[in-house]
Design a protein around this motif. Sequence first.
Motif, PDB file in Angstrom:
ATOM      1  N   ASP A  73       0.825  -1.203   0.000  1.00 36.57           N
ATOM      2  CA  ASP A  73       0.000   0.000   0.000  1.00 36.57           C
ATOM      3  C   ASP A  73       0.868   1.267   0.000  1.00 36.57           C
ATOM      4  OD1 ASP A  73       0.890  -0.751   2.533  1.00 36.57           O
ATOM      5  OD2 ASP A  73      -0.648   0.435   3.536  1.00 36.57           O
ATOM      6  N   LEU A  74       2.127   1.134   0.450  1.00 33.72           N
ATOM      7  CA  LEU A  74       3.033   2.280   0.476  1.00 33.72           C
ATOM      8  C   LEU A  74       3.951   2.335  -0.742  1.00 33.72           C
ATOM      9  CD1 LEU A  74       4.205   2.302   4.223  1.00 33.72           C
ATOM     10  CD2 LEU A  74       2.335   3.601   3.170  1.00 33.72           C
ATOM     11  N   LEU A  75       4.189   1.185  -1.369  1.00 33.91           N
ATOM     12  CA  LEU A  75       5.163   1.113  -2.449  1.00 33.91           C
ATOM     13  C   LEU A  75       4.861   2.053  -3.615  1.00 33.91           C
ATOM     14  CD1 LEU A  75       7.787  -0.369  -3.110  1.00 33.91           C
ATOM     15  CD2 LEU A  75       6.429  -2.048  -4.378  1.00 33.91           C
ATOM     16  N   PRO A  76       3.623   2.138  -4.115  1.00 34.65           N
ATOM     17  CA  PRO A  76       3.384   3.047  -5.250  1.00 34.65           C
ATOM     18  C   PRO A  76       3.750   4.492  -4.938  1.00 34.65           C
ATOM     19  CG  PRO A  76       1.546   1.541  -4.982  1.00 34.65           C
ATOM     20  CD  PRO A  76       2.412   1.370  -3.782  1.00 34.65           C
ATOM     21  N   ARG A  77       3.473   4.947  -3.711  1.00 36.11           N
ATOM     22  CA  ARG A  77       3.808   6.325  -3.346  1.00 36.11           C
ATOM     23  C   ARG A  77       5.326   6.526  -3.313  1.00 36.11           C
ATOM     24  NH1 ARG A  77      -0.347   9.177  -0.299  1.00 36.11           N
ATOM     25  NH2 ARG A  77      -2.277   7.979  -0.303  1.00 36.11           N
ATOM     26  N   LEU A 234      -2.435  11.539  -7.494  1.00 32.47           N
ATOM     27  CA  LEU A 234      -2.515  10.153  -7.947  1.00 32.47           C
ATOM     28  C   LEU A 234      -3.257   9.235  -6.977  1.00 32.47           C
ATOM     29  CD1 LEU A 234       1.106   9.577  -9.343  1.00 32.47           C
ATOM     30  CD2 LEU A 234      -0.996   9.842 -10.664  1.00 32.47           C
ATOM     31  N   PHE A 235      -3.036   9.428  -5.683  1.00 30.46           N
ATOM     32  CA  PHE A 235      -3.513   8.445  -4.713  1.00 30.46           C
ATOM     33  C   PHE A 235      -4.611   8.951  -3.774  1.00 30.46           C
ATOM     34  CE2 PHE A 235       1.013   7.538  -5.576  1.00 30.46           C
ATOM     35  CZ  PHE A 235       0.853   6.331  -6.246  1.00 30.46           C
ATOM     36  N   GLU A 236      -4.851  10.241  -3.776  1.00 29.63           N
ATOM     37  CA  GLU A 236      -5.875  10.783  -2.893  1.00 29.63           C
ATOM     38  C   GLU A 236      -7.027  11.415  -3.658  1.00 29.63           C
ATOM     39  OE1 GLU A 236      -4.092  13.354   0.024  1.00 29.63           O
ATOM     40  OE2 GLU A 236      -2.402  11.997   0.363  1.00 29.63           O
ATOM     41  N   ASP A 237      -7.051  11.206  -4.973  1.00 32.29           N
ATOM     42  CA  ASP A 237      -8.123  11.728  -5.828  1.00 32.29           C
ATOM     43  C   ASP A 237      -8.293  13.241  -5.690  1.00 32.29           C
ATOM     44  OD1 ASP A 237      -8.763   9.209  -6.883  1.00 32.29           O
ATOM     45  OD2 ASP A 237     -10.043   8.741  -5.173  1.00 32.29           O
ATOM     46  N   ARG A 238      -7.187  13.922  -5.487  1.00 37.66           N
ATOM     47  CA  ARG A 238      -7.231  15.391  -5.425  1.00 37.66           C
ATOM     48  C   ARG A 238      -7.147  15.964  -6.836  1.00 37.66           C
ATOM     49  NH1 ARG A 238      -5.215  17.629  -0.590  1.00 37.66           N
ATOM     50  NH2 ARG A 238      -5.521  16.180   1.151  1.00 37.66           N
ATOM     51  N   ILE A 243      -5.308  20.849  -4.719  1.00 35.40           N
ATOM     52  CA  ILE A 243      -3.954  21.079  -4.222  1.00 35.40           C
ATOM     53  C   ILE A 243      -3.547  22.544  -4.348  1.00 35.40           C
ATOM     54  CG2 ILE A 243      -3.221  18.713  -4.661  1.00 35.40           C
ATOM     55  CD1 ILE A 243      -1.707  19.695  -7.123  1.00 35.40           C
ATOM     56  N   TRP A 244      -4.320  23.314  -5.131  1.00 38.03           N
ATOM     57  CA  TRP A 244      -4.103  24.759  -5.152  1.00 38.03           C
ATOM     58  C   TRP A 244      -4.706  25.393  -3.901  1.00 38.03           C
ATOM     59  CZ3 TRP A 244      -1.391  28.221  -8.026  1.00 38.03           C
ATOM     60  CH2 TRP A 244      -1.672  29.580  -7.807  1.00 38.03           C
ATOM     61  N   SER A 245      -5.918  25.006  -3.575  1.00 41.32           N
ATOM     62  CA  SER A 245      -6.607  25.617  -2.439  1.00 41.32           C
ATOM     63  C   SER A 245      -5.969  25.253  -1.102  1.00 41.32           C
ATOM     64  CB  SER A 245      -8.087  25.216  -2.428  1.00 41.32           C
ATOM     65  OG  SER A 245      -8.226  23.811  -2.321  1.00 41.32           O
ATOM     66  N   ASP A 246      -5.350  24.062  -1.003  1.00 40.02           N
ATOM     67  CA  ASP A 246      -4.711  23.706   0.267  1.00 40.02           C
ATOM     68  C   ASP A 246      -3.278  24.232   0.370  1.00 40.02           C
ATOM     69  OD1 ASP A 246      -3.047  21.989  -1.176  1.00 40.02           O
ATOM     70  OD2 ASP A 246      -3.904  20.147  -0.386  1.00 40.02           O
ATOM     71  N   GLY A 247      -2.824  24.944  -0.671  1.00 42.36           N
ATOM     72  CA  GLY A 247      -1.516  25.591  -0.634  1.00 42.36           C
ATOM     73  C   GLY A 247      -0.369  24.763  -1.177  1.00 42.36           C
ATOM     74  N   THR A 248      -0.621  23.487  -1.495  1.00 39.67           N
ATOM     75  CA  THR A 248       0.473  22.624  -1.957  1.00 39.67           C
ATOM     76  C   THR A 248       1.046  23.102  -3.285  1.00 39.67           C
ATOM     77  OG1 THR A 248      -0.551  20.718  -0.867  1.00 39.67           O
ATOM     78  CG2 THR A 248       1.130  20.257  -2.517  1.00 39.67           C
ATOM     79  N   LEU A 249       0.184  23.355  -4.264  1.00 35.77           N
ATOM     80  CA  LEU A 249       0.650  23.773  -5.589  1.00 35.77           C
ATOM     81  C   LEU A 249       1.259  25.173  -5.591  1.00 35.77           C
ATOM     82  CD1 LEU A 249       0.977  22.932  -8.501  1.00 35.77           C
ATOM     83  CD2 LEU A 249      -1.355  23.737  -8.970  1.00 35.77           C
TER      84      LEU A 249
END
Length: 283
Positions: A73-77, A234-238, A243-249
């Motif tokens: 479950d962690l390998l793809p990330r 990819l994995f959290e369906d964002r 990801i812009w609104s949460d500040g990541t991008l």
Amino acid sequence: MTSTATHAGPPAHLRTRWRLTPRTGISVLRAEVGKGLTVQLAHPVAHVVTLIFTTTVYLGLQYVIGQGTIQRDLLPRTLVGISGYWMLQFASMVMVADLVEEKRAGTFAQSRLTPAPLWLIMLGRLVTAAVMGVVVAVVATLVPMLVTGTTIPFTWAALVPYTLVVVNVLAFTFMLAAFALSSPMIGVLQSLLTSMVILLNGAVMPLSLFPAWLAVVARLLPTTMGVEATTKVLFEDRSLGDIWSDGTLPWLMAYTAVLVLLGWYVFVRNHRRALRDGRLGQY
């Protein structure tokens, strides 16, 4: 020994006749990239051995973290993170190693004899580094996927943050090349920084599992924020909007822009200092 050509520019007749146009620019880029790829492909064994060794280490770390099993479950990330590491590792190795060798041989100083601007020559070197880095990253990611039977879901939106991963890898590679102009310890510095990247950019375990203070430190390293943004898509369906609104991008874009400007500034400053001190011609 110091080359007298260090401070000299191109001959006067070349300065007056040669002009930078799309045609001449592409010609310079083609020559620089062709030279770089020829040098790299002339000795492929070293690249293959490095690839096999580090891929083995990566899979071994996954077994250790999983206490004898691979946490699927962690390998793809973590594969997204290891791809960013591989890109940085090989791009910086190509860029820095070639520059150090030419500097030691006294041939890098001869770039002052060409009428082509330095930024165009360095762009050609960056293209070579990018090609090698991307090819190796793809291969090094596919091999563990095939060995473990792991797949990574694909969505076009993920290309946006991952493109920024590529850009900040190349910007950081350019900065390492700038340090190579002035520091004899560039090999140690490169190894230290790339080792920190593989441990902290999500290649060993996802950033969400880090302590809060360590996650903050990790985000200061190249590829980490890009890998984090890509895995969210990819994995959290964002979506990109998420990801812009949460500040990541926005933070990723700002980090990449700062890295690009800082890399160029450090290179220009160190190159001018090396020209003034005559260090480019020392070998």
